[in-house]
Scaffold this active site. Sequence first.
Site, PDB file in Angstrom:
ATOM      1  CB  CYS A 194      -2.814  -6.585  -7.602  1.00 51.78           C
ATOM      2  SG  CYS A 194      -2.000  -5.206  -8.377  1.00 51.78           S
ATOM      3  CG  ASP A 198      13.411   3.618  14.720  1.00 49.54           C
ATOM      4  OD1 ASP A 198      12.711   3.141  13.785  1.00 49.54           O
ATOM      5  OD2 ASP A 198      14.656   3.663  14.655  1.00 49.54           O
TER       6      ASP A 198
HETATM    7  C1  BEZ Z   1      -1.676  -6.513 -12.460  1.00 51.37           C
HETATM    8  O1  BEZ Z   1      -1.787  -6.395 -11.237  1.00 51.37           O
HETATM    9  O2  BEZ Z   1      -1.895  -7.565 -13.026  1.00 51.37           O
HETATM   10  C2  BEZ Z   1      -1.253  -5.324 -13.300  1.00 51.37           C
HETATM   11  C3  BEZ Z   1      -1.621  -4.053 -12.950  1.00 51.37           C
HETATM   12  C4  BEZ Z   1      -1.222  -2.973 -13.743  1.00 51.37           C
HETATM   13  C5  BEZ Z   1      -0.440  -3.220 -14.874  1.00 51.37           C
HETATM   14  C6  BEZ Z   1      -0.062  -4.503 -15.203  1.00 51.37           C
HETATM   15  C7  BEZ Z   1      -0.465  -5.571 -14.408  1.00 51.37           C
END
Ligand code: BEZ
Length: 224
Positions: free
Chosen positions: A46, A139
């Site tokens: 992330c 929209d």
């Molecule tokens: C990550 O963002 O690294 C991650 C999050 C949940 C499960 C596996 C990876």
Amino acid sequence: MPGLLLGDIFPDFEADTTIGKIRFHEFLGDQWGVLFSHPRDYTPVCTTELGRAAKLAPEFKKRNVRMIALSIDAVPDHLGWSKDINSYNCEEPTETLPFPIIADPKRDLAIKLGMLDPDEKDNDGMPVTARCVFIIGPDKKMKLSLLYPATTGRNFDEILRVVDSLQLTAYNNVATPVDWKPGDRVMVPPNVPEAEASKMFPCGVFTKELPSGKKYLRYTAQPK
Ligand code: BEZ
């Protein structure tokens, strides 16, 4: 039960975010929107994704697209994590990103929008959010959705590429072929009769000969 479908009005909702409370439709105004969800704050994949999204934010802005992220943690976590994301991008570790992050600690939105990944659970055994992308038109209708599991990071250049295709095809009666990039030639859609194609596309239509003899593979220049 089917979730959100292409062409559905994207649900309006109120949410706490890193820029305060928002109402989603009001936040979007008359712009395009991209909402992308993340499993958790302070996780490696992330962090790389949000770092890339932050780098590409000026490109989304140029295309009149408002960006917003979502993760199931609370606003103070999002703000702390934003410092890490900026530092990962080799920038000042401030709490500000070029887009807000929605806090969804009770997973209300994640459930409403069908974002949970049943295969990825947190330490309390609760499913975390999958990596969803929703692109919403001016929209307020859903134009595209992607759903990746938590273990597979997305390609944000591809998200920008599909925005280019969605905007081009929303305003012109053309379609974009495999691996299309802005500036490449585009396709004449099947619903344009042969007799009308050359009138509709005065810069020319190239029809590829095929063994079937059917004249459906038609290219034209990308409209301006
Ligand atoms: C990550 O963002 O690294 C991650 C999050 C949940 C499960 C596996 C990876």
